[in-house]
Enzyme design. Structure first.
Site, PDB file in Angstrom:
ATOM      1  N   HIS A 128      63.900  37.641 152.011  1.00 31.11           N
ATOM      2  CA  HIS A 128      62.992  36.526 151.723  1.00 31.11           C
ATOM      3  C   HIS A 128      62.972  36.315 150.216  1.00 31.11           C
ATOM      4  O   HIS A 128      63.047  37.261 149.427  1.00 31.11           O
ATOM      5  CB  HIS A 128      61.578  36.858 152.213  1.00 31.11           C
ATOM      6  CG  HIS A 128      60.502  36.076 151.526  1.00 31.11           C
ATOM      7  ND1 HIS A 128      59.741  36.607 150.498  1.00 31.11           N
ATOM      8  CD2 HIS A 128      60.067  34.805 151.695  1.00 31.11           C
ATOM      9  CE1 HIS A 128      58.878  35.690 150.078  1.00 31.11           C
ATOM     10  NE2 HIS A 128      59.055  34.593 150.780  1.00 31.11           N
ATOM     11  N   ASN A 130      61.137  33.290 147.311  1.00 33.78           N
ATOM     12  CA  ASN A 130      60.558  31.988 146.983  1.00 33.78           C
ATOM     13  C   ASN A 130      60.096  31.995 145.533  1.00 33.78           C
ATOM     14  O   ASN A 130      59.725  33.034 144.983  1.00 33.78           O
ATOM     15  CB  ASN A 130      59.406  31.599 147.929  1.00 33.78           C
ATOM     16  CG  ASN A 130      58.137  32.364 147.628  1.00 33.78           C
ATOM     17  OD1 ASN A 130      57.400  32.046 146.702  1.00 33.78           O
ATOM     18  ND2 ASN A 130      57.874  33.405 148.415  1.00 33.78           N
TER      19      ASN A 130
END
Length: 292
Positions: A128, A130
């Site tokens: 992940h 971001n």
């Protein structure tokens, strides 16, 4: 009236889009270079829209999803640039985090990139990443990070991933990597399971030192660390043999990932609360998972 930070917002949004393009190209390259079963995967790109309560345009972005590739079972790389007025619940949440003035002027603007990859081979770790910028008339901040989520852990993979994070963060201050690593360990913890979601990474939120250029540069380097941290792990593990036992472990671990993202993840809550495209917000969920 033109906001004094319009130039900075445009630069941040453009950077997130550039990073998205680099990652999409690199991931499709992984598909092309692996002689697995079937056709090499490609991203399906869909524009997303956010509508204000009165139906007017409130921004949007691009949802880029690859499914059933040779290497990736499901991966999404989304970018967005949205704006509007914070609802009452979001105002309270921002105020609780020390964001001043949101009740008096609840306008907001936000842009960022969000990535989640779930892999065909259980030996290849999920991941992940971001990064984002958030603005209100009274304040701005950056946030984000990346973390590794293997279902089968390899100490050397964890060391490589963290080593790249440290190398990219150290130019911003030797104290930064240990602090953001500890923050990731705290943030990506699943209280009801009493365990971490994965093997960690780095995470920050509400980053505003008063120096926009410095904070933006840090955010960029968090993004730049991603490909050198992750691509070598995929290349090393994607051809490793696996069977039903390893797939079972992967599916159960994905259940943990889904629980965290639906129950605790701040970005998921914000995206759904502010009316962004639900498919884009929930892109992070794995295609298949299992609970025992």
């Amino acid at each position: 009236m033109t906001d004094a930070m319009d130039t900075e917002k445009a630069r941040a949004a453009a950077w997130f889009r550039t990073l998205r393009d680099e990652i999409v190209s690199a991931f499709e390259g992984l598909e092309d270079s692996f002689e697995g079963k079937g056709e090499a995967g490609r991203f399906e790109v869909t524009p997303t829209k956010r509508a204000a309560e009165d139906g007017s345009d409130a921004g949007g972005g691009l949802m880029s999803v690859m499914r059933s590739g040779r290497v990736f079972e499901k991966v999404g790389v989304n970018v967005s640039e949205v704006f509007g007025t914070l609802g009452e619940a979001a105002q309270k949440a921002m105020a609780a985090r020390g964001m001043p003035g949101v009740a008096e002027d609840p306008r907001f603007w936000a842009s960022g990139i969000s990535l989640v990859a779930h892999m065909q081979n259980p030996h290849v770790p999920a991941v992940h990443m971001n990064t984002r910028m958030f603005w209100t008339p009274s304040a701005w901040w950056f946030g984000g990070g990346s973390d590794l989520n293997p279902c089968i852990e390899y100490d050397e993979d964890t060391a490589h991933f963290h080593g790249q994070q440290k190398a990219h963060l150290d130019p911003h201050g030797a104290e930064l990597y240990p602090r953001l690593k500890a923050w990731a360990d705290e943030y990506f913890y699943i209280p009801h399971r009493g365990r971490a979601r994965g093997v960690g990474g780095v995470f920050m939120d509400d980053r505003n030192t008063g120096d926009w250029e410095a904070d933006f540069a840090l955010t960029q380097d968090i993004g730049r660390a991603f490909l050198p941290a992750y691509l070598p792990l995929v290349e090393k593990r994607r051809g490793q043999a696996w069977g039903e036992a390893e797939k079972e472990v992967q599916l159960v671990h994905r259940g943990l990932y889904a629980e965290y993202n639906l129950v605790y993840d701040r970005g998921t809550k914000f995206g759904l609360a502010t009316g962004h495209d639900a498919n884009a917000v929930l892109m992070s969920l794995p295609p298949m998972a299992k609970w025992v």
